[in-house]
Design an enzyme around this catalytic site. Structure first.
Site, short mmCIF file in Angstrom:
data_model
loop_
_atom_site.label_atom_id
_atom_site.label_comp_id
_atom_site.label_asym_id
_atom_site.label_seq_id
_atom_site.Cartn_x
_atom_site.Cartn_y
_atom_site.Cartn_z
N CYS A 111 54.68 -51.52 23.24
CA CYS A 111 54.45 -51.23 21.82
C CYS A 111 55.34 -50.06 21.38
O CYS A 111 55.68 -49.20 22.18
CB CYS A 111 52.99 -50.84 21.56
SG CYS A 111 51.80 -52.13 21.87
N ASP A 112 55.66 -50.05 20.10
CA ASP A 112 56.37 -48.92 19.53
C ASP A 112 55.96 -48.79 18.07
O ASP A 112 55.85 -49.79 17.36
CB ASP A 112 57.88 -49.09 19.64
CG ASP A 112 58.60 -47.80 19.29
OD1 ASP A 112 58.63 -46.90 20.15
OD2 ASP A 112 59.10 -47.68 18.16
#
Length: 201
Positions: free
Chosen positions: A70-71
Site C-alpha cells: 500500500c502507499d
C-alpha cells in the site's frame, strides 16, 4: 482453495492494526523499495505504482502467499504530500490544510504468488480539516505524530481531533481500505473470512 499466508509489505503499525482488528494476522515484511525512483505528478497513478513496487519487492520471498502493498498520499490544492521531512515542513503543511479539503489516495497492490496474479486498485477519501489555531498546530506537531504519517495527520490518533468529516472510506485514511481489500480478495477467488484468526479454545 487452500488459504495462503497473508503478507503485509509494510512496516506501518496502523496498517497492521487495521488488519488485526479485522481478524487478519499478517506476516509483516517491510519493503525496502526506494520511493524516490518514482516521480509522478498524478496522485492516483503514483500511489498505485508505489504500492505495486513495494509488493513486488517482497513477493519473491513468499512462493505461496498473498502479498499486500500500500502507499498513501494527500493531495491538497493540487499538491501531492507524503510524510513531512521535518517539524517546519509539518507546521507549514498544516497551515495550508487547516480549514481546507484534501483527497487521501491509497494504492493497493495484492499479489497472489501461487496463482501468479496481481491486482492493483485505488481508493480515494475526501478529508475536511478543521480550522485549527496556530498554537494547536504547533502542539500537534510537537507530539511527533504528524511526522510519521502521509498527509501529516493520523486519523486514529490526535489528528482525529482536527478532522471535521470524511467522504468515502474511513479505513483508507488510516492506511488501507478494508472494503476494497475484501473485494480484491474476492476477485482472486478468496473469501475474506477464510483469513480470520480463530480464537484459541
Amino acid at each position: 482453495m487452500r488459504v495462503p499466508q497473508f503478507v503485509l509489505a509494510s512496516a506501518s503499525p496502523a496498517r497492521r492494526k487495521l488488519l488485526q482488528n479485522a481478524g487478519i494476522e499478517p506476516i509483516v515484511c517491510q519493503s525496502d523499495f526506494d520511493e524516490s525512483q518514482v516521480q509522478l505528478s498524478d496522485p492516483a497513478e503514483l500511489v498505485q505504482i508505489l504500492a505495486q513496487r513495494k509488493a513486488e519487492t517482497v513477493a519473491s520471498q513468499f512462493p505461496d502467499a498473498l502479498v499486500l502493498g500500500c502507499d498513501s498520499v494527500l493531495s491538497v490544492n493540487g499538491e501531492i504530500h507524503g510524510k513531512p521531512a521535518d517539524v517546519s515542513e509539518a507546521i507549514a503543511r498544516w497551515q495550508i490544510m487547516r480549514g481546507n479539503v484534501g483527497d487521501l489516495y491509497t494504492g493497493h497492490a495484492l499479489i497472489d504468488t501461487k496463482q501468479g496474479k496481481t491486482l492493483v486498485q485505488l481508493q480515494v477519501t475526501r478529508v475536511y480539516f478543521a480550522d485549527v489555531s496556530s498554537s494547536q498546530i504547533a502542539a500537534y506537531v510537537a507530539t511527533g505524530e504528524p511526522l510519521k504519517c502521509a498527509g501529516c495527520f493520523a486519523l486514529e490518533g490526535r489528528g482525529g481531533l482536527f478532522v471535521e468529516k470524511l467522504e468515502g472510506c474511513h479505513s483508507n485514511v488510516i492506511g488501507l481500505s478494508l472494503p476494497l481489500l475484501r473485494r480484491m480478495l474476492g476477485e482472486l477467488g478468496y473469501d475474506v473470512t477464510d483469513f480470520w484468526q480463530l480464537p484459541e479454545s
